[in-house]
Motif scaffolding. Structure first.
Motif, short mmCIF file in Angstrom:
data_model
loop_
_atom_site.label_atom_id
_atom_site.label_comp_id
_atom_site.label_asym_id
_atom_site.label_seq_id
_atom_site.Cartn_x
_atom_site.Cartn_y
_atom_site.Cartn_z
N LEU A 1 8.01 6.02 -8.60
CA LEU A 1 9.45 5.87 -8.45
C LEU A 1 9.84 4.42 -8.61
N LEU A 2 10.92 4.18 -9.34
CA LEU A 2 11.52 2.86 -9.42
C LEU A 2 12.71 2.80 -8.46
N CYS A 3 12.71 1.81 -7.60
CA CYS A 3 13.76 1.65 -6.60
C CYS A 3 14.56 0.39 -6.95
N VAL A 4 15.83 0.59 -7.27
CA VAL A 4 16.68 -0.49 -7.77
C VAL A 4 17.81 -0.71 -6.77
N PHE A 5 17.94 -1.93 -6.25
CA PHE A 5 18.94 -2.24 -5.22
C PHE A 5 19.79 -3.43 -5.65
N VAL B 1 14.11 -4.91 -7.33
CA VAL B 1 13.53 -3.74 -7.99
C VAL B 1 12.05 -3.69 -7.64
N PHE B 2 11.59 -2.53 -7.16
CA PHE B 2 10.16 -2.36 -6.94
C PHE B 2 9.74 -0.95 -7.30
N GLY C 1 2.80 5.46 -0.66
CA GLY C 1 2.38 4.83 -1.90
C GLY C 1 2.34 3.32 -1.88
N SER C 2 1.81 2.77 -2.95
CA SER C 2 1.78 1.32 -3.15
C SER C 2 3.18 0.82 -3.47
N LEU C 3 3.38 -0.50 -3.35
CA LEU C 3 4.67 -1.10 -3.67
C LEU C 3 4.41 -2.36 -4.49
N ASN C 4 5.07 -2.42 -5.64
CA ASN C 4 4.98 -3.60 -6.49
C ASN C 4 6.39 -4.08 -6.82
N VAL C 5 6.69 -5.33 -6.47
CA VAL C 5 8.00 -5.90 -6.75
C VAL C 5 8.07 -6.30 -8.22
N LEU C 6 9.10 -5.81 -8.90
CA LEU C 6 9.29 -6.11 -10.32
C LEU C 6 10.37 -7.15 -10.56
N LEU C 7 11.34 -7.24 -9.67
CA LEU C 7 12.44 -8.18 -9.84
C LEU C 7 13.04 -8.51 -8.48
N ALA C 8 13.30 -9.78 -8.25
CA ALA C 8 14.01 -10.21 -7.04
C ALA C 8 14.79 -11.47 -7.41
N ASP C 9 16.08 -11.29 -7.75
CA ASP C 9 16.91 -12.45 -8.07
C ASP C 9 17.98 -12.60 -6.99
#
Length: 535
Positions: free
Chosen positions: A490-494, A480-481, A467-475
């Motif tokens: 799927l939301l992947c939260v690390f 989160v992507f 699938g595609s990957l879009n970064v939603l948050l990187a602090d």
């Protein structure tokens, strides 16, 4: 953990997990302290059980081993230390029985100085292979033709009295540079590739491909600005504008692709390093007439795994028409073990689980280096046991590659950790004995079993594999992507930090959990916690 249905409308290599084998250190079958092809064959079930799609075997070709196989003396034979061609054929057959594809290294930038091509080339300036390597006359004062420096330190030129010229080498002086501008050289390299295709290999990893062509005008490289980082090699003082990365590499790649396409679904991936690696990786993989994939050093030499690093790296490879397909490696035979770089010793168990989940959640192919599934750490090799020529030449300023090439521990209690019956070519490392395969097999919570679960999750969920990957948050702490394929999202939260982090405000905490790492749960992100949830 929840598994979805796997999509089958993609080539086998797209989204594949490829397990790198460094043959000297995987398994010794004949009691000489060095791993070999029969040892690999005997242990292939471990890789199949892990859930990998393919193996990549580092060089096993005829070689004087001055750079441990990356100095090839015969592209079409097996070095006796590793076995025979019949042993290789048996390895391929067994791998295919287990559902594993087989990819092998190809080194096209240089050969060994013992290769028959070079023997003929250095014999005279009029021999049939006189221009198969990069030769140049000295300057009027007898010095090298330009200022190019080798990767391992010192000038990239060595004088040859028999021929009365300098020959170029970008690595060791015993690795003379092939003149890949010469179509006859390209033809010979393609013939070598065809030799292995006819033996059933499924793909190739192309070593240092951007080093394979130079500037024919032999112009001096410009000096590199001081970036404040230590410079331990003369190579570090230059911008490699002319000594590598010639635009002609792309045309040679097109010839490689044409050959591989004639054999069906053959996978090609290039190793590309250097200051222009991203530009070159994209050029080498653009469209449908070049390589399938490429990987660089974004993670391999990074001091820390941060949200910013991951976001910046993956954002450079958007899911757009004509854009190549990336591959990612956190570890390999040239780079320090990631758990020794990226976390404190007390955090290695938790961080190892997080690292595996992250690598296998990225868009692209995942390359696992042998022992990574066990959490193997860097071994401190004393000077008297060093094998790595770069480390010996630059000791103690250069971190030895040997520390990441130590034998794989198969049994915690066996002599030599089950790798060999005799003392191996490099020490196993006492710290890694407890991480042996048999010890982790018996522990449901081990990193080995966790990695298997992550591979199964990736294989079963099209969003993670293709699938595609879009970064939603990187602090500072959180990454989160979104991974999306068809109807699946799927939301992947690390949480990449050693402290608990707040749950992202705009991420729903009520959706179904697909995977939870290190005690993470909806709305809760403990240290090194991660969560994959459906949208």
């Amino acid at each position: 953990m929840t598994l979805a249905t796997t999509s089958t409308d993609q080539p086998w290599w797209k989204g594949a997990v490829i397990y790198q084998i460094y043959p000297r250190s995987f398994q010794d079958s004949n009691g000489d302290g060095v791993g070999d092809l029969n040892g690999i064959t005997a242990r292939l079930e471990h890789i199949a059980k892990l859930g990998a799609d393919a193996i990549w075997i580092s060089p096993f070709f005829t070689s004087p081993m001055r750079d441990f196989g990356y100095d090839i003396a015969d592209y079409c034979d097996v070095d006796p230390i590793f076995g025979t061609l019949a042993d290789f054929d048996a390895l391929v057959a067994r791998a295919h029985e287990l559902g594993l594809k087989v990819t092998i290294d190809q080194v096209y930038a240089h050969t060994s100085d013992l290769h028959d091509w070079f023997v003929q080339s250095r014999a005279s300036q009029t021999s049939d292979k006189a221009d198969w390597y990069v030769w140049a006359d000295p300057k009027a004062d007898g010095t090298p033709p330009n200022n190019w420096q080798s990767v391992f330190g010192g000038p990239a030129w060595t004088w040859d009295g028999r021929r009365g010229q300098y020959y170029m080498h970008q690595f060791l002086f015993s690795q003379p540079q092939l003149n890949v501008h010469n179509v006859a050289v390209q033809d010979a390299l393609l013939d070598a590739m065809r030799f292995w295709l006819d033996r059933g290999v499924d793909g190739f990893r192309l070593d240092a491909l951007n080093h394979s062509m130079h500037d024919p005008l032999l112009r001096d490289n410009p000096p590199a600005p001081d970036n404040g980082k230590p410079r331990t090699r003369s190579f570090d003082f230059q911008i490699k504008k002319y000594s590598q990365s010639h635009e002609g590499v792309v045309d040679f790649i097109a010839r490689i692709r044409t050959l591989c396409d004639a054999y069906g679904a053959i996978f090609t991936v290039a190793e590309v390093g250097g200051d222009l690696s991203e530009t070159e990786m994209k050029a080498y993989t653009a469209g449908e007439t070049h390589l399938n994939s490429a990987y660089g050093f974004n993670f391999l030499y990074a001091d820390a795994l941060t949200p910013a690093l991951v976001a910046d790296t993956v954002n450079r490879w958007p899911d757009e028409p004509g854009m190549g397909w990336p591959s990612w490696a956190f570890e390999n035979h040239d780079a320090p073990r990631a758990l020794s770089r990226w976390c404190a010793p007390q955090d290695r168990a938790a961080f190892g689980r997080l690292k595996a989940a992250l690598l296998l959640a990225l868009r692209g192919n995942a390359i696992l280096y042998q022992g990574e599934e066990l959490g193997i750490t860097q071994v401190d090799i004393p000077f008297e046991r060093l094998q790595d020529p770069e480390a010996i030449a630059n000791w103690p300023l250069t971190l030895s590659r040997d520390g990441a090439r130590t034998p794989l521990p198969w049994s915690a209690d066996a002599a030599q950790a089950g790798f060999s019956d005799v003392e191996p070519w490099l020490p196993v490392g006492d710290d890694n004995l407890a991480r042996a395969v048999d010890a982790q097999e018996a522990d449901p919570a081990s990193l080995l079993n966790h990695t298997r679960a992550m591979l199964a999750l990736r294989k079963a969920n099209p969003a993670l594999r293709h699938g595609s990957l879009n970064v939603l948050l990187a602090d500072e702490a959180r990454l989160v992507f979104r991974r999306r394929s068809g109807d699946q999202s799927l939301l992947c939260v690390f949480n990449l930090s050693a402290q608990a982090a707040p749950w992202p405000d705009d991420i729903p905490a009520t959706n179904r959990v697909v995977a939870a790492i290190n005690g993470a749960s909806p709305a809760t992100l403990p240290p090194f916690g991660a969560l994959m949830i459906e949208e």
